[in-house]
Every structure is written in structure tokens, then in C-alpha cells.
Design a protein around this motif. Structure first.
Motif, PDB file in Angstrom:
ATOM      1  N   MET A  34       0.836  -1.202   0.000  1.00 16.93           N
ATOM      2  CA  MET A  34       0.000   0.000   0.000  1.00 16.93           C
ATOM      3  C   MET A  34       0.871   1.253   0.000  1.00 16.93           C
ATOM      4  SD  MET A  34      -3.005  -1.275  -0.069  1.00 16.93           S
ATOM      5  CE  MET A  34      -3.955   0.233   0.184  1.00 16.93           C
ATOM      6  N   GLY A  35       0.337   2.289  -0.605  1.00 17.27           N
ATOM      7  CA  GLY A  35       1.105   3.528  -0.662  1.00 17.27           C
ATOM      8  C   GLY A  35       0.223   4.745  -0.500  1.00 17.27           C
ATOM      9  N   TRP A  36       0.858   5.837  -0.137  1.00 20.20           N
ATOM     10  CA  TRP A  36       0.219   7.152  -0.104  1.00 20.20           C
ATOM     11  C   TRP A  36       0.977   8.061  -1.058  1.00 20.20           C
ATOM     12  CZ3 TRP A  36      -4.307   8.268   2.246  1.00 20.20           C
ATOM     13  CH2 TRP A  36      -4.761   7.408   3.251  1.00 20.20           C
ATOM     14  N   PHE A  37       0.229   8.768  -1.868  1.00 17.38           N
ATOM     15  CA  PHE A  37       0.758   9.762  -2.781  1.00 17.38           C
ATOM     16  C   PHE A  37       0.000  11.058  -2.532  1.00 17.38           C
ATOM     17  CE2 PHE A  37       3.297   7.127  -5.705  1.00 17.38           C
ATOM     18  CZ  PHE A  37       2.898   5.868  -5.291  1.00 17.38           C
ATOM     19  N   ALA A  49       4.677   7.760   0.912  1.00 19.64           N
ATOM     20  CA  ALA A  49       5.116   6.637   1.738  1.00 19.64           C
ATOM     21  C   ALA A  49       4.492   5.357   1.215  1.00 19.64           C
ATOM     22  CB  ALA A  49       4.711   6.857   3.198  1.00 19.64           C
ATOM     23  N   SER A  50       5.126   4.240   1.524  1.00 18.16           N
ATOM     24  CA  SER A  50       4.564   2.941   1.151  1.00 18.16           C
ATOM     25  C   SER A  50       4.941   1.891   2.180  1.00 18.16           C
ATOM     26  CB  SER A  50       5.028   2.514  -0.244  1.00 18.16           C
ATOM     27  OG  SER A  50       6.425   2.367  -0.278  1.00 18.16           O
ATOM     28  N   ILE A  51       4.212   0.787   2.139  1.00 20.96           N
ATOM     29  CA  ILE A  51       4.407  -0.287   3.113  1.00 20.96           C
ATOM     30  C   ILE A  51       4.120  -1.616   2.428  1.00 20.96           C
ATOM     31  CG2 ILE A  51       2.014  -0.083   3.943  1.00 20.96           C
ATOM     32  CD1 ILE A  51       3.129  -0.596   6.796  1.00 20.96           C
ATOM     33  N   ASN A  52       4.932  -2.602   2.727  1.00 21.00           N
ATOM     34  CA  ASN A  52       4.711  -3.889   2.065  1.00 21.00           C
ATOM     35  C   ASN A  52       3.591  -4.662   2.757  1.00 21.00           C
ATOM     36  OD1 ASN A  52       6.028  -4.876   4.368  1.00 21.00           O
ATOM     37  ND2 ASN A  52       6.989  -6.537   3.210  1.00 21.00           N
ATOM     38  N   TRP A  53       3.308  -5.832   2.285  1.00 21.99           N
ATOM     39  CA  TRP A  53       2.135  -6.573   2.734  1.00 21.99           C
ATOM     40  C   TRP A  53       2.141  -6.864   4.228  1.00 21.99           C
ATOM     41  CZ3 TRP A  53       1.934 -11.368   5.068  1.00 21.99           C
ATOM     42  CH2 TRP A  53       3.154 -12.040   5.156  1.00 21.99           C
ATOM     43  N   SER A  54       3.332  -7.095   4.785  1.00 21.01           N
ATOM     44  CA  SER A  54       3.422  -7.488   6.186  1.00 21.01           C
ATOM     45  C   SER A  54       3.574  -6.298   7.123  1.00 21.01           C
ATOM     46  CB  SER A  54       4.614  -8.413   6.381  1.00 21.01           C
ATOM     47  OG  SER A  54       5.829  -7.706   6.148  1.00 21.01           O
ATOM     48  N   GLY A  55       3.921  -5.158   6.558  1.00 20.95           N
ATOM     49  CA  GLY A  55       4.188  -3.993   7.393  1.00 20.95           C
ATOM     50  C   GLY A  55       5.622  -3.892   7.854  1.00 20.95           C
ATOM     51  N   LYS A  65      10.231  12.176   6.084  1.00 20.26           N
ATOM     52  CA  LYS A  65      10.913  11.272   7.015  1.00 20.26           C
ATOM     53  C   LYS A  65      11.024  11.919   8.392  1.00 20.26           C
ATOM     54  CE  LYS A  65      13.675   8.625   3.706  1.00 20.26           C
ATOM     55  NZ  LYS A  65      15.030   8.362   3.171  1.00 20.26           N
ATOM     56  N   GLY A  66      10.684  11.143   9.416  1.00 17.32           N
ATOM     57  CA  GLY A  66      10.722  11.643  10.780  1.00 17.32           C
ATOM     58  C   GLY A  66       9.455  12.369  11.205  1.00 17.32           C
ATOM     59  N   ARG A  67       8.573  12.647  10.242  1.00 11.98           N
ATOM     60  CA  ARG A  67       7.306  13.344  10.561  1.00 11.98           C
ATOM     61  C   ARG A  67       6.093  12.463  10.291  1.00 11.98           C
ATOM     62  NH1 ARG A  67       5.736  17.716   7.818  1.00 11.98           N
ATOM     63  NH2 ARG A  67       6.783  17.136   5.870  1.00 11.98           N
ATOM     64  N   PHE A  68       6.153  11.682   9.224  1.00 12.55           N
ATOM     65  CA  PHE A  68       5.026  10.837   8.830  1.00 12.55           C
ATOM     66  C   PHE A  68       5.355   9.373   9.120  1.00 12.55           C
ATOM     67  CE2 PHE A  68       3.150  13.641   5.177  1.00 12.55           C
ATOM     68  CZ  PHE A  68       3.119  14.724   6.039  1.00 12.55           C
ATOM     69  N   THR A  69       4.318   8.610   9.456  1.00 16.52           N
ATOM     70  CA  THR A  69       4.478   7.177   9.677  1.00 16.52           C
ATOM     71  C   THR A  69       3.352   6.436   8.970  1.00 16.52           C
ATOM     72  OG1 THR A  69       5.487   7.537  11.847  1.00 16.52           O
ATOM     73  CG2 THR A  69       4.661   5.331  11.375  1.00 16.52           C
ATOM     74  N   ILE A  70       3.719   5.486   8.140  1.00 18.30           N
ATOM     75  CA  ILE A  70       2.733   4.639   7.487  1.00 18.30           C
ATOM     76  C   ILE A  70       2.643   3.323   8.252  1.00 18.30           C
ATOM     77  CG2 ILE A  70       4.409   3.641   5.850  1.00 18.30           C
ATOM     78  CD1 ILE A  70       2.125   3.611   3.761  1.00 18.30           C
ATOM     79  N   SER A  71       1.426   2.826   8.383  1.00 19.62           N
ATOM     80  CA  SER A  71       1.221   1.552   9.060  1.00 19.62           C
ATOM     81  C   SER A  71      -0.008   0.877   8.461  1.00 19.62           C
ATOM     82  CB  SER A  71       1.044   1.754  10.572  1.00 19.62           C
ATOM     83  OG  SER A  71      -0.101   2.546  10.839  1.00 19.62           O
ATOM     84  N   ARG A  72      -0.198  -0.387   8.791  1.00 13.45           N
ATOM     85  CA  ARG A  72      -1.360  -1.101   8.264  1.00 13.45           C
ATOM     86  C   ARG A  72      -1.859  -2.092   9.301  1.00 13.45           C
ATOM     87  NH1 ARG A  72       0.277  -3.778   2.888  1.00 13.45           N
ATOM     88  NH2 ARG A  72      -1.775  -4.795   3.055  1.00 13.45           N
ATOM     89  N   ASP A  73      -3.157  -2.370   9.201  1.00 14.61           N
ATOM     90  CA  ASP A  73      -3.798  -3.379  10.029  1.00 14.61           C
ATOM     91  C   ASP A  73      -4.511  -4.321   9.072  1.00 14.61           C
ATOM     92  OD1 ASP A  73      -5.437  -4.906  11.685  1.00 14.61           O
ATOM     93  OD2 ASP A  73      -5.840  -3.263  13.042  1.00 14.61           O
ATOM     94  N   LYS A  76      -8.087  -5.306   9.709  1.00 15.77           N
ATOM     95  CA  LYS A  76      -9.096  -4.271   9.461  1.00 15.77           C
ATOM     96  C   LYS A  76      -9.075  -3.778   8.017  1.00 15.77           C
ATOM     97  CE  LYS A  76      -9.213  -2.565  14.220  1.00 15.77           C
ATOM     98  NZ  LYS A  76      -9.048  -1.381  15.101  1.00 15.77           N
ATOM     99  N   ASN A  77      -8.226  -4.374   7.183  1.00 11.68           N
ATOM    100  CA  ASN A  77      -8.123  -3.971   5.769  1.00 11.68           C
ATOM    101  C   ASN A  77      -7.863  -2.471   5.625  1.00 11.68           C
ATOM    102  OD1 ASN A  77      -8.692  -6.607   5.143  1.00 11.68           O
ATOM    103  ND2 ASN A  77     -10.742  -6.225   4.344  1.00 11.68           N
ATOM    104  N   THR A  78      -7.025  -1.949   6.478  1.00 17.88           N
ATOM    105  CA  THR A  78      -6.818  -0.501   6.543  1.00 17.88           C
ATOM    106  C   THR A  78      -5.333  -0.162   6.595  1.00 17.88           C
ATOM    107  OG1 THR A  78      -8.934  -0.216   7.683  1.00 17.88           O
ATOM    108  CG2 THR A  78      -7.373   1.601   7.810  1.00 17.88           C
ATOM    109  N   VAL A  79      -4.983   0.877   5.865  1.00 17.17           N
ATOM    110  CA  VAL A  79      -3.647   1.465   5.943  1.00 17.17           C
ATOM    111  C   VAL A  79      -3.795   2.884   6.466  1.00 17.17           C
ATOM    112  CG1 VAL A  79      -3.676   2.235   3.523  1.00 17.17           C
ATOM    113  CG2 VAL A  79      -1.493   1.886   4.694  1.00 17.17           C
ATOM    114  N   TYR A  80      -2.822   3.294   7.249  1.00 17.14           N
ATOM    115  CA  TYR A  80      -2.863   4.607   7.896  1.00 17.14           C
ATOM    116  C   TYR A  80      -1.652   5.437   7.497  1.00 17.14           C
ATOM    117  CZ  TYR A  80      -5.987   1.938  10.938  1.00 17.14           C
ATOM    118  OH  TYR A  80      -6.990   1.132  11.418  1.00 17.14           O
ATOM    119  N   LEU A  81      -1.831   6.750   7.578  1.00 13.76           N
ATOM    120  CA  LEU A  81      -0.707   7.672   7.450  1.00 13.76           C
ATOM    121  C   LEU A  81      -0.822   8.672   8.586  1.00 13.76           C
ATOM    122  CD1 LEU A  81       1.771   8.414   5.705  1.00 13.76           C
ATOM    123  CD2 LEU A  81       0.312  10.143   4.611  1.00 13.76           C
TER     124      LEU A  81
END
Length: 126
Positions: A34-37, A49-55, A65-73, A76-81
Motif C-alpha cells: 500500500m502507498g500514499w501519494f 510513503a509505502s508499506i509492504n504486505w506485512s508492514g 521522514k521523521g514526521r510521517f508514519t505509514i502503518s497497516r492493520d 481491518k483492511n486498513t492502511v494509515y498515514l
């Protein structure tokens, strides 16, 4: 195709925080990186930012960098920024995207992402 719906955008003062969410449906979420653009008025769309399938693998553009964090659950089928210390230059429409081709790593190339959400607007006032 996976369907993506972003939420969480809004107006915030410089230095503040926002958390964007992207809910996926239609396919197995963990099959996708998943990614954010983002796209600011009059500018090209850019990778955030982007994140692979496992996180376990993430990638960020230098300016966040250092300000934003991408994560996924995946449950819950959800990715966060999570966006902290926001600046006026972070103002843009933010788009969530899914990549089946790069599921194992965190791509920064928009061409690797085949599904896109409709976007959510983030405005940072200075």
C-alpha cells in the motif's frame, strides 16, 4: 481491482497532526503493498510513503521522514498515514494506492500501483 476509500483529511494548523485512513475492499488486503501519494495544486503527483504486505518494510520520501508514519492493520483492511509536525507545504490531495505487483516490498513508483482511491484533502495553514 481493490476498492479504496480514504478518510481523515481536513484543515490543520502548521505543527499539528492528522491521521489518514484508507479502507480497502474487494480483494485480499494482505496480497497488496500500500502507498500514499499526494498532489498539490499545480504540481505533479508525488510519492509520500509505502508499506509492504506485512508492514515490515516501509519507504518514505525525504521531505516527510521523521514526521510521517505509514502503518497497516491487515485484520481491518486498513492502511494509515500518521502525519505530525505538518507544514504548509504538506497541503495537497492525498491518495491511497494498492500494488499487487510490489506486494513484498515498498515501492515508491506510482506505476507499480494499480488501484487508487478518490483522495482526501489536507490543508495546513501557516
Amino acid at each position: 481491482q481493490v476498492q479504496l476509500v480514504e478518510s481523515g483529511g481536513g484543515l490543520v494548523q502548521a505543527g499539528g497532526s492528522l491521521r489518514l485512513s484508507c479502507l480497502a475492499s474487494g480483494r485480499t488486503f494482505s496480497d497488496y503493498a500500500m502507498g500514499w501519494f499526494r498532489q498539490a495544486p499545480g504540481k505533479e503527483r508525488e510519492f509520500v510513503a509505502s508499506i509492504n504486505w506485512s508492514g515490515l518494510r516501509t519507504s518514505y520520501t525525504d521531505s516527510v521522514k521523521g514526521r510521517f508514519t505509514i502503518s497497516r492493520d491487515n485484520a481491518k483492511n486498513t492502511v494509515y498515514l500518521q502525519m505530525n509536525s505538518l507544514k504548509a507545504e504538506d497541503t495537497a490531495d492525498y491518495y491511497c494506492a494498492a500494488s499487487g505487483a510490489s506486494w513484498s516490498y515498498a515501492s515508491s513508483e506510482s506505476a507499480d500501483f494499480g488501484s487508487w482511491g478518490q483522495g482526501t484533502q489536507v490543508t495546513v495553514s501557516s
